[in-house]
Write a protein that holds these residues in place. Structure first.
Motif, PDB file in Angstrom:
ATOM      1  N   THR A  25      -2.283   8.284  10.241  1.00  0.00           N
ATOM      2  CA  THR A  25      -2.349   7.774  11.428  1.00  0.00           C
ATOM      3  C   THR A  25      -1.236   7.133  12.210  1.00  0.00           C
ATOM      4  O   THR A  25      -0.163   7.024  11.573  1.00  0.00           O
ATOM      5  CB  THR A  25      -3.629   6.943  11.159  1.00  0.00           C
ATOM      6  OG1 THR A  25      -3.293   5.589  10.402  1.00  0.00           O
ATOM      7  CG2 THR A  25      -4.779   7.467  10.385  1.00  0.00           C
ATOM      8  N   ASP A  26      -1.641   6.417  13.369  1.00  0.00           N
ATOM      9  CA  ASP A  26      -0.696   5.921  13.910  1.00  0.00           C
ATOM     10  C   ASP A  26      -0.175   4.719  13.209  1.00  0.00           C
ATOM     11  O   ASP A  26       1.085   4.228  13.086  1.00  0.00           O
ATOM     12  CB  ASP A  26      -0.854   5.368  15.259  1.00  0.00           C
ATOM     13  CG  ASP A  26      -0.928   6.842  16.524  1.00  0.00           C
ATOM     14  OD1 ASP A  26      -0.310   7.620  15.966  1.00  0.00           O
ATOM     15  OD2 ASP A  26      -1.460   6.570  17.428  1.00  0.00           O
ATOM     16  N   VAL A  77       0.804  -1.411   0.087  1.00  0.00           N
ATOM     17  CA  VAL A  77      -0.089   0.084   0.002  1.00  0.00           C
ATOM     18  C   VAL A  77       0.989   1.210  -0.175  1.00  0.00           C
ATOM     19  O   VAL A  77       0.565   2.346  -0.725  1.00  0.00           O
ATOM     20  CB  VAL A  77      -1.012   0.016   1.050  1.00  0.00           C
ATOM     21  CG1 VAL A  77      -1.667   1.572   1.317  1.00  0.00           C
ATOM     22  CG2 VAL A  77      -2.111  -1.202   1.176  1.00  0.00           C
ATOM     23  N   VAL A  78       1.916   1.305   0.699  1.00  0.00           N
ATOM     24  CA  VAL A  78       2.878   2.508   0.924  1.00  0.00           C
ATOM     25  C   VAL A  78       3.490   2.546  -0.305  1.00  0.00           C
ATOM     26  O   VAL A  78       3.880   3.566  -0.541  1.00  0.00           O
ATOM     27  CB  VAL A  78       3.664   2.199   2.331  1.00  0.00           C
ATOM     28  CG1 VAL A  78       4.594   3.525   2.199  1.00  0.00           C
ATOM     29  CG2 VAL A  78       2.710   2.398   3.526  1.00  0.00           C
ATOM     30  N   HIS A  79       4.008   1.403  -0.766  1.00  0.00           N
ATOM     31  CA  HIS A  79       5.188   1.321  -1.821  1.00  0.00           C
ATOM     32  C   HIS A  79       4.945   2.170  -3.020  1.00  0.00           C
ATOM     33  O   HIS A  79       5.870   2.657  -3.525  1.00  0.00           O
ATOM     34  CB  HIS A  79       5.494   0.040  -2.062  1.00  0.00           C
ATOM     35  CG  HIS A  79       6.840  -0.170  -3.215  1.00  0.00           C
ATOM     36  ND1 HIS A  79       7.982   0.276  -2.635  1.00  0.00           N
ATOM     37  CD2 HIS A  79       6.908  -0.353  -4.393  1.00  0.00           C
ATOM     38  CE1 HIS A  79       8.920  -0.130  -3.703  1.00  0.00           C
ATOM     39  NE2 HIS A  79       8.311  -0.280  -4.723  1.00  0.00           N
ATOM     40  N   ALA A  80       3.640   2.439  -3.559  1.00  0.00           N
ATOM     41  CA  ALA A  80       3.250   3.054  -4.928  1.00  0.00           C
ATOM     42  C   ALA A  80       3.967   4.484  -4.667  1.00  0.00           C
ATOM     43  O   ALA A  80       4.027   5.100  -3.752  1.00  0.00           O
ATOM     44  CB  ALA A  80       2.146   3.237  -5.021  1.00  0.00           C
ATOM     45  N   PRO A  81       4.887   4.943  -5.930  1.00  0.00           N
ATOM     46  CA  PRO A  81       5.585   6.212  -5.579  1.00  0.00           C
ATOM     47  C   PRO A  81       4.888   7.225  -5.078  1.00  0.00           C
ATOM     48  O   PRO A  81       5.259   8.068  -3.968  1.00  0.00           O
ATOM     49  CB  PRO A  81       6.253   6.544  -7.056  1.00  0.00           C
ATOM     50  CG  PRO A  81       6.104   5.177  -7.647  1.00  0.00           C
ATOM     51  CD  PRO A  81       5.012   4.252  -6.917  1.00  0.00           C
ATOM     52  N   ASN A  82       3.511   7.591  -5.557  1.00  0.00           N
ATOM     53  CA  ASN A  82       2.836   8.715  -4.999  1.00  0.00           C
ATOM     54  C   ASN A  82       2.448   8.568  -3.586  1.00  0.00           C
ATOM     55  O   ASN A  82       2.393   9.471  -2.707  1.00  0.00           O
ATOM     56  CB  ASN A  82       1.633   9.112  -5.894  1.00  0.00           C
ATOM     57  CG  ASN A  82       1.947   9.830  -7.293  1.00  0.00           C
ATOM     58  OD1 ASN A  82       2.975  10.589  -7.364  1.00  0.00           O
ATOM     59  ND2 ASN A  82       1.338   9.548  -8.133  1.00  0.00           N
ATOM     60  N   LEU A 141      -5.027   4.836   0.879  1.00  0.00           N
ATOM     61  CA  LEU A 141      -4.446   4.965   2.189  1.00  0.00           C
ATOM     62  C   LEU A 141      -5.408   4.883   3.263  1.00  0.00           C
ATOM     63  O   LEU A 141      -5.142   4.220   4.159  1.00  0.00           O
ATOM     64  CB  LEU A 141      -3.507   5.963   2.059  1.00  0.00           C
ATOM     65  CG  LEU A 141      -2.153   6.299   1.177  1.00  0.00           C
ATOM     66  CD1 LEU A 141      -1.809   7.425   0.965  1.00  0.00           C
ATOM     67  CD2 LEU A 141      -1.279   5.096   1.965  1.00  0.00           C
ATOM     68  N   ALA A 142      -6.472   5.573   3.109  1.00  0.00           N
ATOM     69  CA  ALA A 142      -7.612   5.778   4.001  1.00  0.00           C
ATOM     70  C   ALA A 142      -8.336   4.286   4.338  1.00  0.00           C
ATOM     71  O   ALA A 142      -8.598   4.056   5.613  1.00  0.00           O
ATOM     72  CB  ALA A 142      -8.459   6.822   3.419  1.00  0.00           C
ATOM     73  N   ASP A 143      -8.419   3.698   3.431  1.00  0.00           N
ATOM     74  CA  ASP A 143      -9.222   2.292   3.192  1.00  0.00           C
ATOM     75  C   ASP A 143      -8.026   1.418   4.010  1.00  0.00           C
ATOM     76  O   ASP A 143      -8.783   0.408   4.955  1.00  0.00           O
ATOM     77  CB  ASP A 143      -9.481   1.639   1.906  1.00  0.00           C
ATOM     78  CG  ASP A 143     -10.695   2.402   1.371  1.00  0.00           C
ATOM     79  OD1 ASP A 143     -11.249   3.459   1.882  1.00  0.00           O
ATOM     80  OD2 ASP A 143     -10.906   2.042  -0.075  1.00  0.00           O
ATOM     81  N   ALA A 144      -6.761   1.649   4.193  1.00  0.00           N
ATOM     82  CA  ALA A 144      -5.960   0.747   4.855  1.00  0.00           C
ATOM     83  C   ALA A 144      -5.730   1.488   6.277  1.00  0.00           C
ATOM     84  O   ALA A 144      -4.832   0.624   7.163  1.00  0.00           O
ATOM     85  CB  ALA A 144      -4.563   0.880   4.059  1.00  0.00           C
ATOM     86  N   GLY A 145      -6.367   2.400   6.525  1.00  0.00           N
ATOM     87  CA  GLY A 145      -6.117   3.074   8.019  1.00  0.00           C
ATOM     88  C   GLY A 145      -4.871   3.482   8.116  1.00  0.00           C
ATOM     89  O   GLY A 145      -4.690   4.064   9.002  1.00  0.00           O
TER      90      GLY A 145
END
Length: 102
Positions: free
Chosen positions: A78-79, A12-17, A54-58
């Motif tokens: 978020t934390d 989820v985080v890895h995508a460049p944007n 990102l929001a769906d992943a929390g």
């Protein structure tokens, strides 16, 4: 970042944007949508899609505040998002270190 961070690759985080969004938000309490969009030089729709993932992943929280006759959207990490970013960066460092050990 703590020495206690567990390196873990996060798709989820890895995508460049999304990685850039998380990094920007890690440094502040919150940023408004327009600032993030301008910093990344992307359209509203592209940013919206990344923020939704990102929001769906929390990982990111959004909030809206009145701003004159308009509404301003704020983004905050978020934390869980901070933990995911730290783990992902630790994993990237671990992977990069492999290249220097050969």
């Amino acid at each position: 970042m703590s020495d206690q961070v567990r390196p873990v690759f996060d798709e989820v985080v890895h995508a460049p944007n999304r990685l850039q969004i998380c990094a920007m938000l890690a440094a502040v309490e919150a940023l408004d949508f327009a600032t993030v969009r301008q910093s990344l030089a992307i359209s509203d729709s592209v940013l919206s899609k990344h923020v939704k993932v990102l929001a769906d992943a929390g990982y990111v929280r959004t909030s809206k505040t009145p701003y004159g006759s308009r509404t301003r959207t704020w983004l905050a990490l978020t934390d869980a998002g901070r933990t995911a970013l730290e783990g992902h960066l630790a994993e990237l460092r671990r992977i990069a270190a492999l290249a220097t050990t050969v």
